[in-house]
Write a protein that holds these residues in place. Structure first.
Motif, PDB file in Angstrom:
ATOM      1  N   ALA A  11       4.107  -0.258  10.720  1.00  0.00           N
ATOM      2  CA  ALA A  11       5.493  -0.033  11.169  1.00  0.00           C
ATOM      3  C   ALA A  11       6.385   0.405  10.020  1.00  0.00           C
ATOM      4  O   ALA A  11       7.194   1.328  10.176  1.00  0.00           O
ATOM      5  CB  ALA A  11       6.037  -1.295  11.820  1.00  0.00           C
ATOM      6  N   THR A  12       6.250  -0.231   8.861  1.00  0.00           N
ATOM      7  CA  THR A  12       7.126   0.123   7.740  1.00  0.00           C
ATOM      8  C   THR A  12       6.778   1.484   7.150  1.00  0.00           C
ATOM      9  O   THR A  12       7.632   2.119   6.529  1.00  0.00           O
ATOM     10  CB  THR A  12       7.101  -0.940   6.625  1.00  0.00           C
ATOM     11  N   ARG A  13       5.563   1.967   7.339  1.00  0.00           N
ATOM     12  CA  ARG A  13       5.188   3.300   6.841  1.00  0.00           C
ATOM     13  C   ARG A  13       5.983   4.404   7.512  1.00  0.00           C
ATOM     14  O   ARG A  13       6.051   5.516   7.009  1.00  0.00           O
ATOM     15  CB  ARG A  13       3.697   3.574   7.041  1.00  0.00           C
ATOM     16  N   GLU A  14       6.593   4.101   8.633  1.00  0.00           N
ATOM     17  CA  GLU A  14       7.392   5.083   9.357  1.00  0.00           C
ATOM     18  C   GLU A  14       8.795   5.238   8.781  1.00  0.00           C
ATOM     19  O   GLU A  14       9.507   6.173   9.133  1.00  0.00           O
ATOM     20  CB  GLU A  14       7.471   4.711  10.841  1.00  0.00           C
ATOM     21  N   ARG A  15       9.198   4.325   7.918  1.00  0.00           N
ATOM     22  CA  ARG A  15      10.533   4.393   7.312  1.00  0.00           C
ATOM     23  C   ARG A  15      10.610   5.587   6.365  1.00  0.00           C
ATOM     24  O   ARG A  15       9.636   5.926   5.686  1.00  0.00           O
ATOM     25  CB  ARG A  15      10.833   3.109   6.539  1.00  0.00           C
ATOM     26  N   ASP A  16      11.779   6.210   6.315  1.00  0.00           N
ATOM     27  CA  ASP A  16      11.953   7.392   5.470  1.00  0.00           C
ATOM     28  C   ASP A  16      11.658   7.116   3.999  1.00  0.00           C
ATOM     29  O   ASP A  16      11.098   7.958   3.308  1.00  0.00           O
ATOM     30  CB  ASP A  16      13.371   7.956   5.603  1.00  0.00           C
ATOM     31  N   ASP A  17      12.008   5.915   3.524  1.00  0.00           N
ATOM     32  CA  ASP A  17      11.784   5.607   2.116  1.00  0.00           C
ATOM     33  C   ASP A  17      10.330   5.258   1.795  1.00  0.00           C
ATOM     34  O   ASP A  17       9.977   5.088   0.644  1.00  0.00           O
ATOM     35  CB  ASP A  17      12.705   4.474   1.649  1.00  0.00           C
ATOM     36  N   ARG A  18       9.473   5.187   2.815  1.00  0.00           N
ATOM     37  CA  ARG A  18       8.060   4.849   2.595  1.00  0.00           C
ATOM     38  C   ARG A  18       7.107   5.992   2.938  1.00  0.00           C
ATOM     39  O   ARG A  18       5.943   5.955   2.581  1.00  0.00           O
ATOM     40  CB  ARG A  18       7.665   3.629   3.430  1.00  0.00           C
ATOM     41  N   SER A  20       6.736   8.907   1.810  1.00  0.00           N
ATOM     42  CA  SER A  20       6.193   9.685   0.696  1.00  0.00           C
ATOM     43  C   SER A  20       5.086   8.961  -0.055  1.00  0.00           C
ATOM     44  O   SER A  20       4.417   9.556  -0.906  1.00  0.00           O
ATOM     45  CB  SER A  20       7.312  10.046  -0.284  1.00  0.00           C
ATOM     46  N   ILE A  21       4.852   7.689   0.239  1.00  0.00           N
ATOM     47  CA  ILE A  21       3.811   6.921  -0.446  1.00  0.00           C
ATOM     48  C   ILE A  21       2.456   7.279   0.145  1.00  0.00           C
ATOM     49  O   ILE A  21       2.183   7.022   1.314  1.00  0.00           O
ATOM     50  CB  ILE A  21       4.078   5.409  -0.331  1.00  0.00           C
ATOM     51  N   GLU A  22       1.623   7.873  -0.666  1.00  0.00           N
ATOM     52  CA  GLU A  22       0.315   8.327  -0.191  1.00  0.00           C
ATOM     53  C   GLU A  22      -0.672   7.163  -0.123  1.00  0.00           C
ATOM     54  O   GLU A  22      -0.661   6.271  -0.983  1.00  0.00           O
ATOM     55  CB  GLU A  22      -0.216   9.415  -1.111  1.00  0.00           C
ATOM     56  N   LEU A  23      -1.523   7.180   0.893  1.00  0.00           N
ATOM     57  CA  LEU A  23      -2.524   6.127   1.034  1.00  0.00           C
ATOM     58  C   LEU A  23      -3.451   6.065  -0.173  1.00  0.00           C
ATOM     59  O   LEU A  23      -3.879   4.975  -0.567  1.00  0.00           O
ATOM     60  CB  LEU A  23      -3.327   6.329   2.317  1.00  0.00           C
ATOM     61  N   GLU A  67      -7.622  -8.161   0.567  1.00  0.00           N
ATOM     62  CA  GLU A  67      -8.046  -6.827   1.005  1.00  0.00           C
ATOM     63  C   GLU A  67      -7.071  -6.146   1.964  1.00  0.00           C
ATOM     64  O   GLU A  67      -6.965  -4.931   1.972  1.00  0.00           O
ATOM     65  CB  GLU A  67      -9.409  -6.915   1.698  1.00  0.00           C
ATOM     66  N   THR A  68      -6.404  -6.925   2.801  1.00  0.00           N
ATOM     67  CA  THR A  68      -5.568  -6.362   3.855  1.00  0.00           C
ATOM     68  C   THR A  68      -4.163  -6.079   3.327  1.00  0.00           C
ATOM     69  O   THR A  68      -3.470  -6.987   2.860  1.00  0.00           O
ATOM     70  CB  THR A  68      -5.487  -7.320   5.062  1.00  0.00           C
ATOM     71  N   VAL A  69      -3.747  -4.802   3.419  1.00  0.00           N
ATOM     72  CA  VAL A  69      -2.431  -4.388   2.929  1.00  0.00           C
ATOM     73  C   VAL A  69      -1.365  -4.806   3.932  1.00  0.00           C
ATOM     74  O   VAL A  69      -1.444  -4.492   5.119  1.00  0.00           O
ATOM     75  CB  VAL A  69      -2.380  -2.859   2.706  1.00  0.00           C
ATOM     76  N   HIS A  70      -0.377  -5.534   3.422  1.00  0.00           N
ATOM     77  CA  HIS A  70       0.739  -5.997   4.257  1.00  0.00           C
ATOM     78  C   HIS A  70       2.011  -5.191   3.977  1.00  0.00           C
ATOM     79  O   HIS A  70       2.855  -5.036   4.853  1.00  0.00           O
ATOM     80  CB  HIS A  70       0.994  -7.480   4.011  1.00  0.00           C
ATOM     81  N   ASN A  71       2.152  -4.679   2.750  1.00  0.00           N
ATOM     82  CA  ASN A  71       3.359  -3.949   2.387  1.00  0.00           C
ATOM     83  C   ASN A  71       3.053  -3.084   1.168  1.00  0.00           C
ATOM     84  O   ASN A  71       2.166  -3.410   0.382  1.00  0.00           O
ATOM     85  CB  ASN A  71       4.495  -4.926   2.067  1.00  0.00           C
ATOM     86  N   ALA A  72       3.804  -2.007   1.023  1.00  0.00           N
ATOM     87  CA  ALA A  72       3.682  -1.143  -0.158  1.00  0.00           C
ATOM     88  C   ALA A  72       4.997  -0.394  -0.330  1.00  0.00           C
ATOM     89  O   ALA A  72       5.504   0.187   0.628  1.00  0.00           O
ATOM     90  CB  ALA A  72       2.527  -0.154  -0.002  1.00  0.00           C
ATOM     91  N   PHE A  73       5.540  -0.459  -1.541  1.00  0.00           N
ATOM     92  CA  PHE A  73       6.807   0.213  -1.809  1.00  0.00           C
ATOM     93  C   PHE A  73       6.975   0.395  -3.303  1.00  0.00           C
ATOM     94  O   PHE A  73       6.336  -0.287  -4.103  1.00  0.00           O
ATOM     95  CB  PHE A  73       7.988  -0.579  -1.228  1.00  0.00           C
ATOM     96  N   PHE A  74       7.844   1.338  -3.692  1.00  0.00           N
ATOM     97  CA  PHE A  74       8.167   1.522  -5.085  1.00  0.00           C
ATOM     98  C   PHE A  74       9.137   0.413  -5.483  1.00  0.00           C
ATOM     99  O   PHE A  74      10.189   0.262  -4.877  1.00  0.00           O
ATOM    100  CB  PHE A  74       8.759   2.902  -5.349  1.00  0.00           C
ATOM    101  N   ASP A  75       8.748  -0.351  -6.479  1.00  0.00           N
ATOM    102  CA  ASP A  75       9.498  -1.527  -6.897  1.00  0.00           C
ATOM    103  C   ASP A  75      10.430  -1.163  -8.043  1.00  0.00           C
ATOM    104  O   ASP A  75      10.042  -1.138  -9.202  1.00  0.00           O
ATOM    105  CB  ASP A  75       8.511  -2.619  -7.322  1.00  0.00           C
ATOM    106  N   ARG A  76      11.674  -0.887  -7.706  1.00  0.00           N
ATOM    107  CA  ARG A  76      12.651  -0.456  -8.714  1.00  0.00           C
ATOM    108  C   ARG A  76      13.021  -1.549  -9.705  1.00  0.00           C
ATOM    109  O   ARG A  76      13.468  -1.268 -10.804  1.00  0.00           O
ATOM    110  CB  ARG A  76      13.910   0.067  -8.033  1.00  0.00           C
ATOM    111  N   SER A  77      12.827  -2.804  -9.338  1.00  0.00           N
ATOM    112  CA  SER A  77      13.224  -3.895 -10.225  1.00  0.00           C
ATOM    113  C   SER A  77      12.075  -4.397 -11.108  1.00  0.00           C
ATOM    114  O   SER A  77      12.300  -5.218 -11.992  1.00  0.00           O
ATOM    115  CB  SER A  77      13.782  -5.062  -9.411  1.00  0.00           C
ATOM    116  N   PHE A  78      10.859  -3.908 -10.895  1.00  0.00           N
ATOM    117  CA  PHE A  78       9.714  -4.400 -11.676  1.00  0.00           C
ATOM    118  C   PHE A  78       9.777  -3.884 -13.111  1.00  0.00           C
ATOM    119  O   PHE A  78      10.002  -2.696 -13.353  1.00  0.00           O
ATOM    120  CB  PHE A  78       8.390  -3.971 -11.050  1.00  0.00           C
ATOM    121  N   ARG A  79       9.567  -4.804 -14.044  1.00  0.00           N
ATOM    122  CA  ARG A  79       9.474  -4.466 -15.453  1.00  0.00           C
ATOM    123  C   ARG A  79       8.207  -5.085 -16.008  1.00  0.00           C
ATOM    124  O   ARG A  79       8.078  -6.313 -15.973  1.00  0.00           O
ATOM    125  CB  ARG A  79      10.690  -4.998 -16.241  1.00  0.00           C
TER     126      ARG A  79
END
Length: 80
Positions: A11-18, A20-23, A67-79
Motif C-alpha cells: 500500500a505504501t509503495r503507491e505513495r508519490d514519495d515512495r 521512485s524506490i526501486e525494488l 526476511e519480510t519487508v514491512h516498509n522502505a523509505f529514504f531516511d532523511r534523519s539517519f546519520r
C-alpha cells in the motif's frame, strides 16, 4: 531473490514519495546493510546508501523473521 512483503508495504509503495524506490535497491539493502538495528518489537531496521539516488540512505524495515519487508523509505534523519 523473491521479495516477501506485507500488505502495508504494498500500500505504501503507491505513495508519490515512495514510487521512485526501486525494488532492486530494497533487495540490495536487505542483502548488504551498512547499519542494522533491532527494534523493541522484534522488527529490524536496515540502512544503506543508494548511489543511484544521490547517496541518500534507504531504510528498510523487516518483520521479525528477518526476511519480510514491512516498509522502505529514504531516511532523511539517519546519520551513520
Amino acid at each position: 531473490m523473491a521479495l516477501r512483503c506485507t500488505q502495508y508495504f504494498l500500500a505504501t509503495r503507491e505513495r508519490d514519495d515512495r514510487k521512485s524506490i526501486e525494488l532492486a535497491w530494497i533487495e540490495w539493502v536487505v542483502q548488504a546493510p551498512q547499519h542494522r538495528h533491532l527494534q523493541e518489537d522484534g522488527r529490524w531496521r536496515l540502512w544503506a546508501p543508494v548511489p543511484e539516488a544521490e547517496g541518500r540512505w534507504l531504510r528498510v524495515v523487516l518483520l521479525g523473521d528477518g526476511e519480510t519487508v514491512h516498509n522502505a523509505f529514504f531516511d532523511r534523519s539517519f546519520r551513520p
